[in-house]
Write an enzyme that holds these catalytic residues in place. Sequence first.
Site, PDB file in Angstrom:
ATOM      1  N   VAL A  46       0.852  -1.203   0.000  1.00 28.49           N
ATOM      2  CA  VAL A  46       0.000   0.000   0.000  1.00 28.49           C
ATOM      3  C   VAL A  46       0.881   1.244   0.000  1.00 28.49           C
ATOM      4  O   VAL A  46       0.633   2.220  -0.711  1.00 28.49           O
ATOM      5  CB  VAL A  46      -0.927   0.001   1.236  1.00 28.49           C
ATOM      6  CG1 VAL A  46      -1.622   1.345   1.397  1.00 28.49           C
ATOM      7  CG2 VAL A  46      -1.954  -1.124   1.126  1.00 28.49           C
ATOM      8  N   CYS A  47       1.937   1.211   0.778  1.00 28.60           N
ATOM      9  CA  CYS A  47       2.789   2.394   0.958  1.00 28.60           C
ATOM     10  C   CYS A  47       3.304   2.905  -0.390  1.00 28.60           C
ATOM     11  O   CYS A  47       3.124   4.070  -0.726  1.00 28.60           O
ATOM     12  CB  CYS A  47       3.943   2.024   1.881  1.00 28.60           C
ATOM     13  SG  CYS A  47       5.093   3.353   2.161  1.00 28.60           S
ATOM     14  N   HIS A 446      24.129  27.628   9.645  1.00 31.09           N
ATOM     15  CA  HIS A 446      23.515  28.944   9.467  1.00 31.09           C
ATOM     16  C   HIS A 446      23.658  29.372   8.015  1.00 31.09           C
ATOM     17  O   HIS A 446      24.743  29.223   7.457  1.00 31.09           O
ATOM     18  CB  HIS A 446      24.180  29.976  10.372  1.00 31.09           C
ATOM     19  CG  HIS A 446      23.685  31.372  10.096  1.00 31.09           C
ATOM     20  ND1 HIS A 446      22.505  31.841  10.630  1.00 31.09           N
ATOM     21  CD2 HIS A 446      24.184  32.370   9.293  1.00 31.09           C
ATOM     22  CE1 HIS A 446      22.314  33.081  10.192  1.00 31.09           C
ATOM     23  NE2 HIS A 446      23.307  33.420   9.379  1.00 31.09           N
TER      24      HIS A 446
HETATM   25  C1  LIG Z   1      -2.818   7.676   1.531  1.00 39.84           C
HETATM   26  C2  LIG Z   1      -1.869   7.012   2.486  1.00 39.84           C
HETATM   27  C3  LIG Z   1      -0.728   7.699   2.891  1.00 39.84           C
HETATM   28  C4  LIG Z   1       0.171   7.103   3.775  1.00 39.84           C
HETATM   29  N1  LIG Z   1       1.268   7.814   4.166  1.00 39.84           N
HETATM   30  C5  LIG Z   1       2.121   7.287   5.055  1.00 39.84           C
HETATM   31  C6  LIG Z   1       3.274   8.001   5.458  1.00 39.84           C
HETATM   32  O1  LIG Z   1       3.518   9.121   5.015  1.00 39.84           O
HETATM   33  N2  LIG Z   1       4.107   7.449   6.359  1.00 39.84           N
HETATM   34  C7  LIG Z   1       3.875   6.212   6.880  1.00 39.84           C
HETATM   35  O2  LIG Z   1       4.678   5.748   7.707  1.00 39.84           O
HETATM   36  N3  LIG Z   1       2.805   5.477   6.498  1.00 39.84           N
HETATM   37  C8  LIG Z   1       1.923   5.993   5.603  1.00 39.84           C
HETATM   38  N4  LIG Z   1       0.842   5.266   5.182  1.00 39.84           N
HETATM   39  C9  LIG Z   1       0.619   3.927   5.784  1.00 39.84           C
HETATM   40  C10 LIG Z   1       1.416   2.848   5.070  1.00 39.84           C
HETATM   41  O3  LIG Z   1       1.033   2.777   3.723  1.00 39.84           O
HETATM   42  C11 LIG Z   1       1.164   1.510   5.751  1.00 39.84           C
HETATM   43  O4  LIG Z   1       1.366   1.634   7.124  1.00 39.84           O
HETATM   44  C12 LIG Z   1       2.125   0.462   5.202  1.00 39.84           C
HETATM   45  O5  LIG Z   1       1.891   0.256   3.829  1.00 39.84           O
HETATM   46  C13 LIG Z   1       1.994  -0.854   5.951  1.00 39.84           C
HETATM   47  O6  LIG Z   1       2.938  -1.751   5.463  1.00 39.84           O
HETATM   48  P1  LIG Z   1       2.733  -3.333   5.556  1.00 39.84           P
HETATM   49  O7  LIG Z   1       3.973  -3.904   4.978  1.00 39.84           O
HETATM   50  O8  LIG Z   1       2.316  -3.705   6.902  1.00 39.84           O
HETATM   51  O9  LIG Z   1       1.468  -3.646   4.639  1.00 39.84           O
HETATM   52  P2  LIG Z   1       1.046  -3.250   3.127  1.00 39.84           P
HETATM   53  O10 LIG Z   1       1.812  -2.102   2.591  1.00 39.84           O
HETATM   54  O11 LIG Z   1      -0.435  -3.129   3.173  1.00 39.84           O
HETATM   55  O12 LIG Z   1       1.484  -4.515   2.310  1.00 39.84           O
HETATM   56  C14 LIG Z   1       0.857  -5.748   2.451  1.00 39.84           C
HETATM   57  C15 LIG Z   1       1.117  -6.547   1.184  1.00 39.84           C
HETATM   58  O13 LIG Z   1       0.678  -7.868   1.393  1.00 39.84           O
HETATM   59  C16 LIG Z   1       0.107  -8.353   0.207  1.00 39.84           C
HETATM   60  N5  LIG Z   1      -0.790  -9.444   0.591  1.00 39.84           N
HETATM   61  C17 LIG Z   1      -1.904  -9.394   1.357  1.00 39.84           C
HETATM   62  N6  LIG Z   1      -2.462 -10.595   1.506  1.00 39.84           N
HETATM   63  C18 LIG Z   1      -1.667 -11.459   0.808  1.00 39.84           C
HETATM   64  C19 LIG Z   1      -1.729 -12.849   0.565  1.00 39.84           C
HETATM   65  N7  LIG Z   1      -2.705 -13.625   1.062  1.00 39.84           N
HETATM   66  N8  LIG Z   1      -0.774 -13.411  -0.217  1.00 39.84           N
HETATM   67  C20 LIG Z   1       0.226 -12.649  -0.751  1.00 39.84           C
HETATM   68  N9  LIG Z   1       0.325 -11.321  -0.552  1.00 39.84           N
HETATM   69  C21 LIG Z   1      -0.609 -10.733   0.224  1.00 39.84           C
HETATM   70  C22 LIG Z   1      -0.626  -7.153  -0.363  1.00 39.84           C
HETATM   71  O14 LIG Z   1      -0.842  -7.281  -1.759  1.00 39.84           O
HETATM   72  C23 LIG Z   1       0.342  -6.016  -0.029  1.00 39.84           C
HETATM   73  O15 LIG Z   1       1.231  -5.737  -1.074  1.00 39.84           O
HETATM   74  C24 LIG Z   1      -0.063   5.805   4.253  1.00 39.84           C
HETATM   75  C25 LIG Z   1      -1.188   5.086   3.808  1.00 39.84           C
HETATM   76  C26 LIG Z   1      -2.081   5.683   2.938  1.00 39.84           C
HETATM   77  C27 LIG Z   1      -3.264   4.899   2.450  1.00 39.84           C
END
Ligand SMILES: Cc1cc2nc3c(=O)[nH]c(=O)nc-3n(C[C@H](O)[C@H](O)[C@H](O)COP(=O)(O)OP(=O)(O)OC[C@H]3O[C@@H](n4cnc5c(N)ncnc54)[C@H](O)[C@@H]3O)c2cc1C
Length: 477
Positions: A46-47, A446
């Site tokens: 998502v990030c 500065h």
């Molecule tokens: C608009 C927006 C702005 C943001 N801005 C910031 C920011 O500035 N700073 C910040 O720190 N955070 C920000 N975030 C939050 C950040 O995007 C999330 O906290 C982060 O993406 C979480 O990472 P993750 O690895 O836990 O999960 P995710 O990024 O959600 O990744 C999970 C992955 O797992 C995969 N997946 C899921 N189920 C399965 C499965 N069964 N088999 C195989 N693959 C699977 C998905 O396809 C996905 O690619 C923002 C979010 C949004 C929506």
Amino acid sequence: MVVGELAQERELVIIGGGPGGYTAAIRAAQLGKEVTLIEKGDLGGVCLNQGCIPSKVLVHVSAKYGELSKIGGLGISMSDVSFDLSQTAEYKHQVTANLRKGVEALCRQHKVELVSGKASFLSDDRIGVENGDDFQVYSFKAAIIAAGTSPVSHPAAAVDPPYILDSRSLYSLESLPEHLILYGNDYTAIEAAFSYRILGCEVTLVHEHGFSGLDASIEKELLRVMKKAKIKWKKGMMLKQAVKQEGILKAVFIADDGTELELEGTHLYLQTEFQGNSEELGLNRLGIKTDSRGFVQIDRECRTSLSNIWAIGDITGGKLLAVKAISQGKAAAASIAGLPAEWNDGFIPMVIRSQPPIACAGLTEEEAKAEGYKVRTGVFSFAGNGFASLAGQKDGFAKVVSDAENEVILGVHLMGNGAAELISTGITALEMAAREEDLSFPLYPHPSMNEGLLEAVEDLAGLAIHKPPSKELARQR
Ligand SMILES: Cc1cc2nc3c(=O)[nH]c(=O)nc-3n(C[C@H](O)[C@H](O)[C@H](O)COP(=O)(O)OP(=O)(O)OC[C@H]3O[C@@H](n4cnc5c(N)ncnc54)[C@H](O)[C@@H]3O)c2cc1C
Ligand SMILES: NC(=O)c1ccc[n+]([C@@H]2O[C@H](COP(=O)([O-])OP(=O)(O)OC[C@H]3O[C@@H](n4cnc5c(N)ncnc54)[C@H](O)[C@@H]3O)[C@@H](O)[C@H]2O)c1
């Protein structure tokens, strides 16, 4: 469906290639593990694909566009200024594609095996991966769940998706909204309010409660800057209903006293709640402990209730931030490699890319008082900073909260150009339990915005150079 006959043996499998999953994969490989990373969609999660990066592309583009109206006075002249969202979308695609390629290349260089497909647990040491007609089975010694979350749709909205936006669709619009109504008090609502307003959209921000987690003085400055940017703002209103009538989106909000507010717009962003993507993985079958929203319960090493399975990132609930997912990814990898490991939730930076941005860490003045500290604060407005002045970016200030009894820094709160970079000094200070002198003794470049933070620290003792004395002090002299 083609089903692999035998389980292929693997050492460590990671489900989800977001910032949590790919960080864990690379770190585990660095620590000598053989790693298989399974992703059903795009690497970066998502990030990279919908969240952090796309939203900051729009922040960056709108900030550049906003600056154009001010460059006349600098001796630069420009004509024919226009904005084309489709070109911005193209730019965003290039940026995200390049970053994805970078992550993929790093994984390959670290010999991380990349598998495309949807994973689900078959048992506590076997996983199935479905990709179209193909189904492969892998056995593993250890697994990390990094599968993220999904937004839960808002019950008050019964409108077609193109007009109702959540934090993931807000940055994939094909044309600029004429009137964007943002219902929320979170980072996303604030960031989008500034980006879309600066690009020329009418923007109304409505929320029930104040902006969560901000120091009261930062919230006050945010409201002043929002007013200056002509972002309309209503507080204390709850969404009752949103409908589309004769091509117009109508959102009805209600206050505690029953007063109703009806707004007509073209798009409505709804801050939603999230649930962990645990169902599809079959976590309940395995007996891995989750809460009622599907968030996986973990310990300080990110281990789940099963000893060979770890979980990291958004799927573990709490603050849904990439910064947390990354820290947890490293901790889980270290734990699996048998090293001392603990993920750090001490001073998670809170960054909001309003314009100018906000960045905070540690306790707000209100929180410190509520915790019983005898608090003293230092505040320095960027209007008194030389670099802010020459760059025409005088909005905002730096505020430092410290413990009056032992001068230990408790919180750093910044609003101003470069705040997201500057907060690292504050976080380092907090992490090291710095005292006021630890921040006021070093030399600061500065002219630079850094000096704003220095002068806020000096102001704790009433010693900021570029700040007039308080009225009381001036009277005494
Ligand atoms: C608009 C927006 C702005 C943001 N801005 C910031 C920011 O500035 N700073 C910040 O720190 N955070 C920000 N975030 C939050 C950040 O995007 C999330 O906290 C982060 O993406 C979480 O990472 P993750 O690895 O836990 O999960 P995710 O990024 O959600 O990744 C999970 C992955 O797992 C995969 N997946 C899921 N189920 C399965 C499965 N069964 N088999 C195989 N693959 C699977 C998905 O396809 C996905 O690619 C923002 C979010 C949004 C929506
Ligand atoms: N600059 C930034 O750091 C930034 C900017 C934008 C978005 N984000 C992140 O983007 C994502 C979406 O942001 P958002 O602001 O729409 O959502 P959010 O994470 O702020 O929360 C949305 C709603 O879900 C609830 N919630 C969140 N986690 C919960 C949990 N574990 N248990 C119970 N309720 C929970 C919140 O109370 C809120 O009502 C989040 O990951 C958010 O942290 C970060």
